[in-house]
Scaffold this motif. Sequence first.
Motif, PDB file in Angstrom:
ATOM      1  N   GLY A  64      45.587 -31.419   5.200  1.00 46.08           N
ATOM      2  CA  GLY A  64      47.499 -31.227   5.565  1.00 46.08           C
ATOM      3  C   GLY A  64      48.049 -30.549   4.946  1.00 46.08           C
ATOM      4  O   GLY A  64      47.741 -29.595   3.565  1.00 46.08           O
TER       5      GLY A  64
ATOM      6  N   ASP B 150      36.136 -29.312   8.173  1.00 46.40           N
ATOM      7  CA  ASP B 150      35.831 -30.458   9.563  1.00 46.40           C
ATOM      8  C   ASP B 150      36.432 -31.444   7.699  1.00 46.40           C
ATOM      9  O   ASP B 150      36.404 -30.868   6.641  1.00 46.40           O
ATOM     10  CB  ASP B 150      34.865 -31.063   9.311  1.00 46.40           C
ATOM     11  N   LEU B 151      36.402 -32.564   7.936  1.00 46.90           N
ATOM     12  CA  LEU B 151      36.258 -34.061   7.054  1.00 46.90           C
ATOM     13  C   LEU B 151      34.914 -34.301   5.878  1.00 46.90           C
ATOM     14  O   LEU B 151      35.679 -35.566   5.790  1.00 46.90           O
ATOM     15  CB  LEU B 151      37.269 -35.225   7.671  1.00 46.90           C
TER      16      LEU B 151
ATOM     17  N   ILE C 155      49.666 -36.095   5.342  1.00 49.64           N
ATOM     18  CA  ILE C 155      49.843 -36.300   7.024  1.00 49.64           C
ATOM     19  C   ILE C 155      50.256 -37.847   7.130  1.00 49.64           C
ATOM     20  O   ILE C 155      50.896 -37.816   6.795  1.00 49.64           O
ATOM     21  CB  ILE C 155      48.536 -36.119   7.486  1.00 49.64           C
TER      22      ILE C 155
ATOM     23  N   ALA D 216      49.055 -40.805  11.734  1.00 54.79           N
ATOM     24  CA  ALA D 216      47.592 -40.108  11.393  1.00 54.79           C
ATOM     25  C   ALA D 216      47.051 -40.548  10.880  1.00 54.79           C
ATOM     26  O   ALA D 216      45.508 -40.678  10.979  1.00 54.79           O
ATOM     27  CB  ALA D 216      47.574 -38.476  11.627  1.00 54.79           C
TER      28      ALA D 216
ATOM     29  N   TYR E  65      42.047 -28.451   4.069  1.00 54.89           N
ATOM     30  CA  TYR E  65      41.744 -28.784   5.563  1.00 54.89           C
ATOM     31  C   TYR E  65      43.494 -29.558   6.389  1.00 54.89           C
ATOM     32  O   TYR E  65      44.598 -30.437   5.465  1.00 54.89           O
ATOM     33  CB  TYR E  65      40.814 -30.085   6.036  1.00 54.89           C
ATOM     34  N   SER E  66      42.880 -28.554   7.609  1.00 61.83           N
ATOM     35  CA  SER E  66      44.099 -29.305   8.287  1.00 61.83           C
ATOM     36  C   SER E  66      44.046 -29.214   9.721  1.00 61.83           C
ATOM     37  O   SER E  66      42.545 -28.503  10.033  1.00 61.83           O
ATOM     38  CB  SER E  66      45.506 -28.171   8.173  1.00 61.83           C
ATOM     39  N   ARG E  67      43.880 -30.025  10.441  1.00 62.70           N
ATOM     40  CA  ARG E  67      43.947 -29.870  12.511  1.00 62.70           C
ATOM     41  C   ARG E  67      44.018 -28.687  12.369  1.00 62.70           C
ATOM     42  O   ARG E  67      43.473 -27.814  13.782  1.00 62.70           O
ATOM     43  CB  ARG E  67      44.372 -30.967  12.660  1.00 62.70           C
ATOM     44  N   THR E  68      45.305 -27.438  11.949  1.00 68.76           N
ATOM     45  CA  THR E  68      45.127 -26.651  12.261  1.00 68.76           C
ATOM     46  C   THR E  68      44.627 -25.592  11.563  1.00 68.76           C
ATOM     47  O   THR E  68      45.292 -25.005  10.590  1.00 68.76           O
ATOM     48  CB  THR E  68      46.843 -26.460  12.743  1.00 68.76           C
TER      49      THR E  68
ATOM     50  N   GLN F  25      43.499 -42.995  10.830  1.00 67.36           N
ATOM     51  CA  GLN F  25      42.807 -42.451  10.988  1.00 67.36           C
ATOM     52  C   GLN F  25      41.835 -41.290  11.043  1.00 67.36           C
ATOM     53  O   GLN F  25      40.370 -41.335  10.512  1.00 67.36           O
ATOM     54  CB  GLN F  25      43.321 -41.696  12.944  1.00 67.36           C
ATOM     55  N   VAL F  26      42.843 -40.357   9.755  1.00 68.28           N
ATOM     56  CA  VAL F  26      42.067 -39.672   9.259  1.00 68.28           C
ATOM     57  C   VAL F  26      42.024 -40.386   8.145  1.00 68.28           C
ATOM     58  O   VAL F  26      40.531 -39.713   7.955  1.00 68.28           O
ATOM     59  CB  VAL F  26      43.049 -38.077   8.884  1.00 68.28           C
TER      60      VAL F  26
ATOM     61  N   GLN G  87      37.885 -40.583   8.668  1.00 71.26           N
ATOM     62  CA  GLN G  87      36.591 -39.643   9.760  1.00 71.26           C
ATOM     63  C   GLN G  87      36.040 -39.759   7.913  1.00 71.26           C
ATOM     64  O   GLN G  87      35.207 -38.231   8.074  1.00 71.26           O
ATOM     65  CB  GLN G  87      37.511 -38.875  10.077  1.00 71.26           C
TER      66      GLN G  87
END
Lengths: 266, 266
Positions: free
Chosen positions: B10, B55-56, B70, B74, B33-36, B77-78, B81
């Motif tokens: 995040g 990735d994770l 985060i 979310a 790591y960030s989704r964006t 879920q994160v 993963q």
Amino acid sequence: MKPIKAAIIGAGNVAWHLSQALENAGYPICEVYSRTAAHAVELAERMYGATVNPDLDFSESEARLFFLTIKDDALEQVASQISFPPDSIVVHTSGSKSLEELRQSVFFDTVNTGVFYPLQTFSKSKKVDFSTVPICIEACNEEVEHILVEIGQSISQIVYVVNSDERRVLHVAAVFACNFTNHLFALSKDILEKENLEFELLKPLIWETVEKALQADHPANVQTGPAKRNDQKIIDQQINYLENNPEAQTIYQLLTESILARKLAE
Amino acid sequence: MKPIKAAIIGAGNVAWHLSQALENAGYPICEVYSRTAAHAVELAERMYGATVNPDLDFSESEARLFFLTIKDDALEQVASQISFPPDSIVVHTSGSKSLEELRQSVFFDTVNTGVFYPLQTFSKSKKVDFSTVPICIEACNEEVEHILVEIGQSISQIVYVVNSDERRVLHVAAVFACNFTNHLFALSKDILEKENLEFELLKPLIWETVEKALQADHPANVQTGPAKRNDQKIIDQQINYLENNPEAQTIYQLLTESILARKLAE
């Protein structure tokens, strides 16, 4: 030019701080009156050359400026009993009383009236930096307004001319921003105390919240929290948690609805 | 002893400030790591030697500490993963999520879990002095708790061990003391704006009110205002004034009743 001398009627928290600020700015306090003589003596002793007036006869006084720093309930009654010297100015320091109420209770045609309202909360035990206290001025005519603004500016950087209606609105807004805020802090501390948690933990967050709100263009722009996010899961959880505290629960629901309503109106 | 390296999952406001505080305290951030992806790059560039993980999959990472910064929605879920390296510690930084919710969503038996909750509001644009931010710690066992407390103390002077139930109570109390307070400021500004009065005028009073409330043994001890004085004349006047603002009027009535109820219970 000889300095204008002042008299203080009332010896409470406002008198305590205002009289010192006036003297420091070159307006000597020459007389003090309080219903409780001991308070008048105590206040007079803090001044350079003030005497205690045992009654409300100021007809022979050197003072030309009279500050009525007394409770709203007593204001009109006390004002009507004072004998003023000619050409003096009498002001009250109240947020709620109008100029007209003062004017009607003064029985001397030659006395000018005004309002000199320091928009701050005072306690005797806590020093106040008067230079940052907004002073709200109102006067019976332009000449008196000019004099009062000048006095205001000599003790504070923030002087506004505010009429009685506006001052009343300021007071309502202050109740929301100050009195109600303080009560929310009290409820918050109660909630923590029940679980033996320290209010200390929240203080940095409170300071930051206030700092952000007062720096923002509008506090609504920096609103955060479950209501603002419309996070219904957390809202329900928290309402549930307050089940045994119906007063806090009702306040929670109402303020949450109000934040949500603003969000939806955006 | 080699320093423990950390990864940040995040790249929002909390990540922004926490990652820098960790590095300054001797816990290098080695991966972000960030989704964006752009946010991850931006954050990694502020660090001394961080790389972006696309990735994770952290199974080969040098990091042993994973900070999940985060959103609550979310989080699970994160967490589910992520591939962790052996013997790592994963913490979330949320005020509302329990330790158990994190534990159940991590699919690795060898991973330790904890909570590392900085009780402060963060904006990227505003520097935060982390040394005054209370850190609330919770951990799956004593050894992990000890490690997290040590990390907490290296970045802040105020570290508490707080379990998930207590953290939830803290959150409710924070909603009252911060979110609701901010909303009262917003309502107050609205009231002034309608009459073209400046919110600026109230700011010194707000600061003094907050200072008094937080210095007092209990904020209720320094409560002031018409409700506290039970000044029904002013209360009625003010309720009347809010006639065209039913939302503010209802809040006024409820909070006034609540202050009065406390006064009567004293």
